[in-house]
Design a protein around this motif. Structure first.
Motif, mmCIF file in Angstrom:
data_model
loop_
_atom_site.group_PDB
_atom_site.id
_atom_site.type_symbol
_atom_site.label_atom_id
_atom_site.label_comp_id
_atom_site.label_asym_id
_atom_site.label_seq_id
_atom_site.Cartn_x
_atom_site.Cartn_y
_atom_site.Cartn_z
ATOM 1 N N SER A 66 10.908 -10.224 13.333
ATOM 2 C CA SER A 66 10.220 -10.316 11.815
ATOM 3 C C SER A 66 10.558 -8.660 11.146
ATOM 4 O O SER A 66 10.948 -7.685 12.127
ATOM 5 C CB SER A 66 8.803 -10.403 11.812
ATOM 6 O OG SER A 66 8.074 -9.430 12.439
ATOM 7 N N TRP A 242 -6.984 -7.815 18.532
ATOM 8 C CA TRP A 242 -6.827 -8.939 17.846
ATOM 9 C C TRP A 242 -7.078 -10.016 18.604
ATOM 10 O O TRP A 242 -6.878 -10.029 19.704
ATOM 11 C CB TRP A 242 -5.201 -9.055 17.070
ATOM 12 C CG TRP A 242 -5.146 -8.007 16.020
ATOM 13 C CD1 TRP A 242 -5.345 -8.553 14.494
ATOM 14 C CD2 TRP A 242 -4.983 -6.806 15.619
ATOM 15 N NE1 TRP A 242 -5.346 -7.410 13.699
ATOM 16 C CE2 TRP A 242 -5.156 -6.530 14.471
ATOM 17 C CE3 TRP A 242 -4.949 -5.384 16.652
ATOM 18 C CZ2 TRP A 242 -5.033 -4.913 13.998
ATOM 19 C CZ3 TRP A 242 -4.817 -4.396 16.202
ATOM 20 C CH2 TRP A 242 -4.866 -4.068 14.942
ATOM 21 N N PHE A 270 -0.602 -16.749 12.125
ATOM 22 C CA PHE A 270 0.612 -17.376 12.611
ATOM 23 C C PHE A 270 0.543 -18.159 13.597
ATOM 24 O O PHE A 270 -0.420 -17.960 14.605
ATOM 25 C CB PHE A 270 1.648 -15.979 12.974
ATOM 26 C CG PHE A 270 1.162 -14.924 13.808
ATOM 27 C CD1 PHE A 270 0.257 -13.955 13.300
ATOM 28 C CD2 PHE A 270 1.539 -14.991 15.171
ATOM 29 C CE1 PHE A 270 -0.176 -12.959 14.290
ATOM 30 C CE2 PHE A 270 1.131 -13.953 16.021
ATOM 31 C CZ PHE A 270 0.186 -12.929 15.428
ATOM 32 N N GLU A 294 -5.070 -13.424 10.803
ATOM 33 C CA GLU A 294 -4.522 -12.013 10.647
ATOM 34 C C GLU A 294 -5.956 -11.477 10.013
ATOM 35 O O GLU A 294 -6.519 -12.126 8.983
ATOM 36 C CB GLU A 294 -3.391 -11.908 9.700
ATOM 37 C CG GLU A 294 -2.776 -10.814 9.351
ATOM 38 C CD GLU A 294 -2.326 -10.054 10.561
ATOM 39 O OE1 GLU A 294 -3.131 -9.633 11.451
ATOM 40 O OE2 GLU A 294 -1.078 -9.892 10.935
ATOM 41 N N GLY A 388 0.804 -2.227 16.878
ATOM 42 C CA GLY A 388 0.762 -3.563 16.693
ATOM 43 C C GLY A 388 2.257 -4.220 16.691
ATOM 44 O O GLY A 388 1.849 -5.584 16.642
ATOM 45 N N HIS A 389 3.098 -3.345 16.571
ATOM 46 C CA HIS A 389 4.351 -4.173 16.072
ATOM 47 C C HIS A 389 5.256 -3.778 16.903
ATOM 48 O O HIS A 389 6.669 -3.671 16.638
ATOM 49 C CB HIS A 389 4.697 -3.886 14.730
ATOM 50 C CG HIS A 389 3.652 -4.300 13.618
ATOM 51 N ND1 HIS A 389 3.494 -5.626 13.192
ATOM 52 C CD2 HIS A 389 2.899 -3.704 12.907
ATOM 53 C CE1 HIS A 389 2.567 -5.662 12.454
ATOM 54 N NE2 HIS A 389 1.982 -4.581 12.152
ATOM 55 N N ARG A 431 -3.185 -0.080 7.133
ATOM 56 C CA ARG A 431 -3.123 -1.533 7.110
ATOM 57 C C ARG A 431 -3.891 -2.128 5.916
ATOM 58 O O ARG A 431 -3.493 -3.314 5.350
ATOM 59 C CB ARG A 431 -3.856 -2.328 8.237
ATOM 60 C CG ARG A 431 -3.263 -2.229 9.546
ATOM 61 C CD ARG A 431 -4.242 -2.615 10.547
ATOM 62 N NE ARG A 431 -3.586 -2.626 11.749
ATOM 63 C CZ ARG A 431 -2.450 -3.399 12.306
ATOM 64 N NH1 ARG A 431 -2.443 -4.325 11.765
ATOM 65 N NH2 ARG A 431 -2.081 -3.119 13.584
HETATM 66 O O1 FSA Z 1 6.090 -9.479 13.707
HETATM 67 C C1 FSA Z 1 5.161 -8.540 14.540
HETATM 68 O O2 FSA Z 1 5.351 -7.150 14.497
HETATM 69 C C2 FSA Z 1 3.818 -9.297 14.817
HETATM 70 S S1 FSA Z 1 2.530 -8.375 14.659
HETATM 71 C C3 FSA Z 1 1.263 -9.239 15.523
HETATM 72 C C4 FSA Z 1 -0.179 -8.750 15.334
HETATM 73 O O3 FSA Z 1 -0.924 -9.755 15.828
HETATM 74 C C5 FSA Z 1 -0.674 -8.269 13.851
HETATM 75 O O4 FSA Z 1 -0.290 -9.509 13.140
HETATM 76 C C6 FSA Z 1 -1.850 -7.600 13.695
HETATM 77 O O5 FSA Z 1 -2.117 -7.117 12.416
HETATM 78 C C7 FSA Z 1 -1.763 -6.539 14.724
HETATM 79 O O6 FSA Z 1 -0.868 -5.495 14.474
HETATM 80 C C8 FSA Z 1 -1.512 -7.028 16.007
HETATM 81 O O7 FSA Z 1 -0.211 -7.689 16.003
#
Ligand code: FSA
Length: 451
Positions: A66, A242, A270, A294, A388-389, A431
């Motif tokens: 993503s 999360w 998601f 989310e 988180g990403h 955020r």
């Molecule tokens: O595409 C991605 O980088 C997934 S992020 C997944 C997630 O659960 C976030 O949606 C949430 O806000 C937090 O950052 C933990 O990771």
């Protein structure tokens, strides 16, 4: 001491996403004296993949491909090439496509901007498509025909999907063993504090919880959400969790949902296609859909004294699922998780979850990594601030850490990753929306010994 291929390098949190990736890139660049320290072995329970040894295949999938900002976005080509072609990773990447959608007009406008920004890119522009109504969405995500998707619009990315988190990290672990990387897990691999040279305050190794001294020329703290409770980061990282739930499907149901794309909606959450979870006992194999809501995340602030703090300070400290396998999620979170099912998988709206748990990561104010040398202790490096990403960068993140160690990182990246207290507030910013709630104020998640 200049860095050579024989330098002793310790990676604390070496069985996690950024740590194992760093070790892999060090090995591939010819470094021969690497030691991983970690609380758990592979697959580790560290933040970005939220898995745990005790819980088996608990983190079964993570989004791969993503859109991503900052350095993570700049290395997308390397990241995706490695997921698709590198023998260590390719079996663990499932390119089922990803829908990134929203219903709220502001969110749609944000998505549209990020879509348009990619149109000038020679490769990315060919992989994405704007979906502007229900019909177009259902063409790519037929299972959403019964979903509550009125008003949804968004980006379809056919060259994205999910990674089998635990298995991919395990695969890195096997490769590191092949390279002869030393590994110490458990009490003896658990960081207590850096070992310092008395005269220079240079970091010359690590003292572990069992009291052992491990000497090194470089120490890399790839300790994910645990970082701010181990080293005083002066507020640069705030760890948050999360929440995740698992739905179990019958084989007949799983076959119908097999290969559905990843569906992400920032107003809802998601989910992934069902994944087959083999079991060594016959008849105990299972099909599991992982889903997440989310929201701004939860903190867990408490008084603690990380290395470098003159006195106890307030830090958000993770509570690991491995150490507390019976922990679930706050009641209010259960409601949001149920909503994800109602919206995205209505067929299962009355089915109870077989599992729910929390997964920790650590945010910086600008969501960029904290990859830098500690300003007070030469030889001590931070490789944290996943924000988180970062799981998506499992194949590539380590190349950036090694660039830093070798002095090859560009001035621009060094500036982005720099030690930067006071530049924004990672608890509230980065955020948008509401500040995170604290687990201490919420009910229903702690079970077992210290409820
Ligand atoms: O595409 C991605 O980088 C997934 S992020 C997944 C997630 O659960 C976030 O949606 C949430 O806000 C937090 O950052 C933990 O990771």
């Amino acid at each position: 001491t200049p860095l050579t291929h024989d330098s002793a390098i310790i990676i604390v949190g070496g069985a996690g996403t950024i740590g194992s990736s760093t070790a892999l890139h060090l090995c591939r660049r010819g470094y021969k004296n690497i030691t991983l320290l970690d609380v758990y072995g592979f697959p580790s329970d560290y933040a970005m993949h939220g898995s745990s040894q005790s819980a088996g295949a608990s983190d079964i999938n993570k989004i791969v491909g993503s859109s991503n900002s900052g350095t993570r976005g700049e290395i997308t080509e390397m990241t995706m090439d490695m997921w698709r072609n590198d023998p260590v990773f390719k079996d663990y990447y499932h390119e089922v496509g990803e829908l990134s959608a929203a219903a709220d007009s502001e969110h749609i406008a944000d998505l549209r901007r990020s879509y348009e920004a990619k149109l000038s890119h020679p490769v990315k522009s060919k992989e994405i498509k704007w979906l502007s109504n229900r019909e177009e969405i259902i063409t790519h995500c037929p299972h959403l025909a019964s979903g509550l998707i009125d008003g949804w619009q968004g980006i379809w990315n056919e060259r994205a999907g999910w990674g089998a988190a635990n298995d991919a990290v395990d695969s890195v672990g096997r490769e590191l063993r092949r390279f002869g990387v030393k590994m110490v897990f458990g009490q003896g691999g658990t960081f207590d504090r850096p070992l310092l040279d008395d005269d220079t305050t240079r970091c010359i190794g690590v003292i572990t919880k069992d009291g052992a001294k491990h000497y090194a020329d470089r120490v890399v703290m790839a300790t994910g959400a645990w970082s701010p409770s181990l080293i005083d980061l002066e507020g640069q990282c705030v760890s948050k969790c999360w929440i995740v739930a698992h739905l179990e499907l019958s084989e007949e149901e799983a076959v119908r949902y097999k290969s559905i794309p990843v569906v992400y909606n920032e107003e809802v959450g998601f989910c992934f296609e069902p994944r087959f979870i083999p079991h060594h006992q016959p008849g105990k194999d299972r099909w599991i859909i992982k889903l997440c809501d989310e929201f701004p995340g939860y903190t867990r602030f408490m008084e603690t004294q990380p290395f470098g703090a003159g006195q106890p300070i307030k830090v958000s400290v993770p509570r690991s699922h491995s150490a507390h396998p019976t922990d679930t999620v706050p009641e209010e979170g259960q409601h949001r998780l149920r909503r994800v099912v109602e919206v995205m998988l209505p067929e299962f709206k009355d089915r109870e979850f077989v599992k729910s748990y929390m997964c920790w990561c650590t945010d910086t104010a600008d969501a960029e990594w904290l990859f830098c040398q500690h300003p007070g202790h030469p030889g001590l490096y931070l490789a944290t601030g996943d924000s988180g990403h970062s799981f998506v960068t499992l194949p590539s993140a380590g190349s950036q850490v090694v660039d830093l160690l070798e002095g090859k990182a560009s001035a621009e990246r060094m500036r982005k990753w720099a030690w930067r207290p006071g530049r924004g507030d990672p608890e509230h910013t980065g955020r948008g929306g509401e500040p995170p709630k604290d687990l201490g104020d919420l009910k229903g998640w702690a079970h077992g010994d210290d409820e």
